[in-house]
Every structure is written in structure tokens, then in C-alpha cells.
Scaffold this motif. Structure first.
Motif, mmCIF file in Angstrom:
data_model
loop_
_atom_site.group_PDB
_atom_site.id
_atom_site.type_symbol
_atom_site.label_atom_id
_atom_site.label_comp_id
_atom_site.label_asym_id
_atom_site.label_seq_id
_atom_site.Cartn_x
_atom_site.Cartn_y
_atom_site.Cartn_z
ATOM 1 N N TYR A 54 0.830 -1.202 0.000
ATOM 2 C CA TYR A 54 0.000 0.000 0.000
ATOM 3 C C TYR A 54 0.867 1.256 0.000
ATOM 4 C CZ TYR A 54 -3.191 3.563 1.786
ATOM 5 O OH TYR A 54 -3.904 4.714 1.953
ATOM 6 N N LEU A 55 1.893 1.258 0.855
ATOM 7 C CA LEU A 55 2.744 2.440 0.962
ATOM 8 C C LEU A 55 3.528 2.682 -0.319
ATOM 9 C CD1 LEU A 55 4.128 2.190 4.608
ATOM 10 C CD2 LEU A 55 2.372 3.721 3.710
ATOM 11 N N ARG A 57 2.856 1.511 -3.405
ATOM 12 C CA ARG A 57 2.033 1.797 -4.574
ATOM 13 C C ARG A 57 1.275 3.116 -4.456
ATOM 14 N NH1 ARG A 57 -0.430 -3.219 -7.652
ATOM 15 N NH2 ARG A 57 -2.243 -2.795 -6.388
ATOM 16 N N GLY A 58 1.166 3.618 -3.230
ATOM 17 C CA GLY A 58 0.380 4.835 -3.019
ATOM 18 C C GLY A 58 1.188 6.116 -3.108
ATOM 19 N N THR A 59 2.519 5.996 -3.232
ATOM 20 C CA THR A 59 3.321 7.210 -3.346
ATOM 21 C C THR A 59 4.088 7.182 -4.665
ATOM 22 O OG1 THR A 59 4.879 6.044 -1.933
ATOM 23 C CG2 THR A 59 3.711 7.862 -0.942
ATOM 24 N N PRO A 60 4.273 8.340 -5.282
ATOM 25 C CA PRO A 60 5.019 8.375 -6.535
ATOM 26 C C PRO A 60 6.473 7.960 -6.301
ATOM 27 C CG PRO A 60 3.895 10.459 -6.150
ATOM 28 C CD PRO A 60 3.777 9.665 -4.899
ATOM 29 N N LEU A 61 7.059 7.326 -7.315
ATOM 30 C CA LEU A 61 8.458 6.900 -7.224
ATOM 31 C C LEU A 61 9.371 8.088 -6.916
ATOM 32 C CD1 LEU A 61 10.656 4.771 -7.598
ATOM 33 C CD2 LEU A 61 10.620 5.281 -10.027
ATOM 34 N N VAL A 63 8.779 10.773 -5.190
ATOM 35 C CA VAL A 63 8.719 11.164 -3.777
ATOM 36 C C VAL A 63 9.506 10.164 -2.923
ATOM 37 C CG1 VAL A 63 7.192 11.499 -1.808
ATOM 38 C CG2 VAL A 63 6.555 12.391 -4.039
ATOM 39 N N LEU A 67 12.737 11.084 -0.757
ATOM 40 C CA LEU A 67 12.759 10.750 0.676
ATOM 41 C C LEU A 67 14.026 9.982 1.028
ATOM 42 C CD1 LEU A 67 9.276 9.553 1.950
ATOM 43 C CD2 LEU A 67 10.874 11.069 3.111
ATOM 44 N N LYS B 157 0.020 9.859 -9.725
ATOM 45 C CA LYS B 157 1.378 9.767 -9.199
ATOM 46 C C LYS B 157 2.385 10.406 -10.160
ATOM 47 C CE LYS B 157 1.327 5.310 -8.266
ATOM 48 N NZ LYS B 157 2.026 4.101 -7.828
ATOM 49 N N MET B 189 7.775 13.742 3.907
ATOM 50 C CA MET B 189 6.815 12.868 4.587
ATOM 51 C C MET B 189 5.396 13.394 4.409
ATOM 52 S SD MET B 189 7.521 10.122 5.616
ATOM 53 C CE MET B 189 8.039 8.943 6.783
ATOM 54 N N VAL B 191 4.267 15.220 2.049
ATOM 55 C CA VAL B 191 3.852 15.009 0.667
ATOM 56 C C VAL B 191 3.470 13.548 0.426
ATOM 57 C CG1 VAL B 191 4.742 14.921 -1.679
ATOM 58 C CG2 VAL B 191 5.033 16.956 -0.324
ATOM 59 N N ALA B 192 4.275 12.631 0.958
ATOM 60 C CA ALA B 192 3.977 11.204 0.767
ATOM 61 C C ALA B 192 2.604 10.872 1.351
ATOM 62 C CB ALA B 192 5.061 10.353 1.432
ATOM 63 N N TYR B 195 -0.135 12.223 -0.886
ATOM 64 C CA TYR B 195 -0.329 11.370 -2.060
ATOM 65 C C TYR B 195 -1.094 10.104 -1.680
ATOM 66 C CZ TYR B 195 2.561 13.873 -5.458
ATOM 67 O OH TYR B 195 3.065 14.794 -6.325
ATOM 68 N N LEU B 196 -0.741 9.507 -0.533
ATOM 69 C CA LEU B 196 -1.446 8.294 -0.098
ATOM 70 C C LEU B 196 -2.933 8.570 0.042
ATOM 71 C CD1 LEU B 196 0.865 6.670 2.588
ATOM 72 C CD2 LEU B 196 0.117 5.669 0.436
ATOM 73 N N VAL B 199 -4.448 9.034 -3.472
ATOM 74 C CA VAL B 199 -4.537 7.750 -4.177
ATOM 75 C C VAL B 199 -5.670 6.898 -3.598
ATOM 76 C CG1 VAL B 199 -3.357 5.545 -4.509
ATOM 77 C CG2 VAL B 199 -2.164 7.666 -5.003
ATOM 78 N N SER B 200 -5.723 6.817 -2.256
ATOM 79 C CA SER B 200 -6.788 6.021 -1.634
ATOM 80 C C SER B 200 -8.153 6.593 -1.984
ATOM 81 C CB SER B 200 -6.620 6.003 -0.116
ATOM 82 O OG SER B 200 -5.314 5.665 0.219
#
Lengths: 218, 216
Positions: A54-55, A57-61, A63, A67, B157, B189, B191-192, B195-196, B199-200
């Protein structure tokens, strides 16, 4: 476009390919371990697997890359962008491969498990003789897709200053302003790599085809 | 500085960027679906050359990274006298790339339509265009909802890549805040997590849409 510029792009393509291959190899290992977690008896382990997928696939590569790129020096690991790039690409495609493997295991028709068990095969032999060969065949088409995706995704690493094909192209553009030629050639190189991978995948798929097997598509 | 304090100070500065990300993602998704429908029409009605052309287009975009069309349009269009803003350039690249995937998704759904329907359409005298508009397209779109949802998530994304051409969306905002405050980890963090959530939310939205139209 002069020859040195073209050679520079080819050198970039080599780095891209190397990065992608490293990520594919390490990602496959990571995914095998991860996919095993997906079938664990412990709910906590399965939850960990799902959370990881989930983590990732839910964030762009990009980002994730930024990080890790910023976090690694913070963790006092002296690494260049290459190692950070390869690491993030591995973590990323590991999740995608893991989902491919999980899907392949789930696709195995139930009678295959049952008959393997009823033959009294020990677990390791069952894995090696029955489940393994089937997983490889079910997983191959989506696996090749993810491989192609890995090559394309490696271009994102140019943004965290990994010198590869896209970075080289951008560098040359800033110097020469030959936007269409340089990007056209870069696109051509990517196309050859990705299309080639796809074709090789299909060849292997055809080669592995099981005659007379009644499972779907295999 | 503690995480909570950092967020109370710099959190609000993300709002603008969040708006840009959402706006580009929504508009580019709509554009990609429309462009995908047009490509499907070319494939169905364009004869053998139409199908071949769409195939070539699709292979070209499927086997090259999105960053290349983004750079191509952003750096290339000013040279041919089209100095468009970065958002438009990036958005257009996303539409062109994702449209290729959408048309493939729609083609898959097209195969699921029963041939009998086209005979029926012909027998009640519908023109080819009306058949496409009233029979093919609605069914194809409804069948495609789950796959389109996946594609929209990928597009969402990919909007992060627009930070490479100076669009101030979420990723760019985090980069700016990193330069400003030096707190890279905190900035990315946030931003991540955003995005989560996006996306959800998108996934839930498409699941609801899928359920709402499934039995019609």
C-alpha cells in the motif's frame, strides 16, 4: 548531432540499463521474500505485506526517491545518488514483482495443489516440481511488463541527479538546444530496450508453454 | 524542531500545491479518457491504417518513459513558437501518454460487448457514428471503470514528475520547503502522506462508481 553526443547518450543508456537490471535482480529477490509473507499464517505478517504494498504503490516513485535520497545522508550513510537510486528502484519494483508472484500463486488451479499433496510429495519437492514451474509460467507475462516498467521508471532517477540516459539527454539539450533530435534519439534508445525486453519475454513465454495443460492461458 | 510544530508552521503552505496536483490530475485524466476514446474511434473506424497507426502510437508511448514527452513539449514547444506555461505542457504530455493506455483499456472492454448488439443496431438503422456514441461508448466506459481507476492513480502519481519542469505541485513544494527550512524528511513525509490520501480517495471513488453502475 555529432558522434560524441550520440556516444554520450549510449553511455547514459548503459547506466540506465545497468540500474534497471540491478533493480530487477534485487527486486525479484525482495519480491520472493515479500510474496512468501503474503501467504503467512500469521495475520500480523500478512498485514505487514499489505502495508508495504500500500505504501509503495500509493506514493510516486519520485517522492520515494527524494525521501530516501535525503534520508540516507541523514542516516549518515555516505552514498552517492547511484546507490540511493538503485535502492529506491529495488524497493519500488520489489512491491510490483511481489504482487505479480502473489497473483501467480493464487492463479494455480486448486487440483494441482490437491493432487501434489495426495501423491505424498514432500513440501520441498511439491514446490520444486509442481508449484514452482506453474508460478513461473503464470507470472512471466506480468513479470516482463514490470521489467519494462522498471527501465522506464529508472528515468525518474535523473531528477535526483543520477546520471543516466534521461539526465544525459537533458544535459545535452541545455548545451545544444537540439531538443527534438536529442529527445528523439533518447526515446528511440528506450524504445529499443523496452520493446526488446518485451519480445524476449514473449519468446521465453512461448518456449515454456505447456502443451496439453488445462490451466488458463498457460 | 518537533514534527508537530514543523507541520503547524509549514502545513498550510501545501494547500496551494495540493490544489495544483489535484487540478492537473483531474483535468489530465479527463483529457486522457477523451483522447483514449478518440483513439478507439480511429482504431474501429479508421480501416487497417487507422488500427496500425493507433498501434504504433501506443507502442511508442508504452515503451518510453513519461519524462521524455514532458521534456519534449516543455523544451520543444517554445522552439516552434508555442511558449505555453509549464502546467499545460506537462498536462498535455500526461494526456498523450495516458490516452495511449486508456485506448488499450477501452479496446479490451470493447471485446466484451456481444456482437449481436451491433447487428441489432444495424437492423434498427443506426448510423455507424450513432452506434459508436449510443451503443459502444457507454458500455465500453462502464466496463472499463476499474481499469480506468488504476490508470488514473498512475497518472496522479506521475503528476509529481511535473516538478521537474517547475510546476509548483506537491513534490515541488516539498523541494522548496526543503531548501527553505532544511527539513527534507518532514517536507517529503507530508507530501507522501498527501499522495497516499489522494490515491486512496481515487481508488474509493472508482470502486463506488463501479458499484453504482454495475447492474445497468
Amino acid at each position: 548531432m555529432d558522434t560524441p553526443t550520440f556516444l554520450l547518450l549510449l553511455k547514459g543508456a548503459g547506466v540506465s540499463l545497468l540500474l534497471a537490471l540491478a533493480a530487477i535482480a534485487c527486486g525479484t529477490l525482495l519480491a520472493t521474500a515479500l510474496a512468501a509473507l503474503a501467504f503467512s499464517r500469521l495475520a500480523l505478517v500478512r498485514t505487514f505485506y499489505r502495508l508495504y504494498i500500500y505504501l509503495i504503490r500509493g506514493t510516486p516513485l519520485l517522492v520515494l526517491a527524494l525521501l530516501i535520497f535525503y534520508a540516507l545522508p541523514a542516516l549518515d550513510l555516505r552514498t552517492g545518488p547511484y546507490l540511493a537510486g538503485a535502492l529506491v528502484l529495488t524497493l519500488y519494483v520489489g512491491a510490483l514483482f511481489a504482487e505479480v508472484f502473489r497473483g501467480a500463486v493464487l492463479a494455480i488451479p486448486r487440483p494441482q495443489w490437491e493432487s501434489a499433496r495426495s501423491l505424498g510429495l514432500p513440501p520441498l519437492a511439491m514446490l520444486r516440481k509442481v508449484i514452482g514451474p506453474l508460478v513461473v509460467r503464470y507470472a512471466l507475462p506480468p513479470y516482463v511488463n514490470v521489467c519494462v516498467m522498471t527501465v522506464k521508471a529508472s528515468s525518474v532517477l535523473s531528477i535526483i541527479s543520477v546520471w543516466e540516459l534521461t539526465f544525459a539527454a537533458r544535459e545535452i539539450i541545455e548545451r545544444t538546444l537540439a531538443v527534438f533530435t536529442v529527445l528523439g534519439i533518447a526515446a528511440g534508445i528506450y524504445f529499443v530496450i523496452c520493446f526488446g525486453l518485451d519480445r524476449v519475454g514473449r519468446r521465453v513465454e512461448h518456449h515454456l508453454m505447456l502443451k496439453g495443460f488445462v490451466g488458463e492461458h498457460v | 524542531m518537533s514534527y508537530a510544530r514543523w507541520f503547524t508552521i509549514y502545513g498550510p503552505s501545501y494547500l496551494n500545491a495540493l490544489g495544483w496536483t489535484a487540478l492537473t490530475a483531474v483535468l489530465a485524466s479527463l483529457g486522457a479518457v477523451v483522447w483514449g476514446c478518440v483513439l478507439l474511434l480511429f482504431r474501429l473506424a479508421g480501416g487497417p491504417w487507422g488500427a496500425r497507426g493507433v498501434d504504433a502510437y501506443m507502442q511508442a508511448f508504452r515503451n518510453t518513459p513519461v519524462l521524455l514527452p514532458i521534456y519534449l513539449i516543455y523544451f520543444g514547444f517554445p522552439l516552434i513558437g508555442l511558449p505555453w506555461p509549464a502546467v499545460i505542457c506537462g498536462g498535455l504530455a500526461l494526456v498523450l501518454q495516458n490516452g495511449a493506455y486508456v485506448s488499450e483499456i477501452l479496446r479490451g472492454s470493447f471485446k466484451a460487448i456481444d456482437r449481436v448488439q451491433f447487428d441489432a443496431a444495424k437492423s434498427i438503422g443506426l448510423s455507424p457514428w450513432h452506434t459508436f456514441r449510443k451503443i459502444t461508448l457507454p458500455q465500453v466506459l462502464v466496463y472499463s471503470i476499474p481499469s480506468l481507476g488504476n490508470q488514473v492513480v498512475l497518472l496522479l502519481k506521475d503528476t509529481s514528475l511535473l516538478s521537474a519542469i517547475t510546476v509548483t505541485e506537491l513534490t515541488m513544494q516539498a523541494k522548496l520547503l526543503t531548501e527553505q527550512t532544511g527539513a527534507a524528511y518532514e517536507a517529503f513525509m507530508v507530501v507522501a502522506i498527501l499522495y497516499l490520501i489522494l490515491v486512496s480517495g481515487t481508488e474509493v471513488l472508482f470502486r463506488v462508481a463501479h458499484r453504482a453502475v454495475r447492474w445497468r
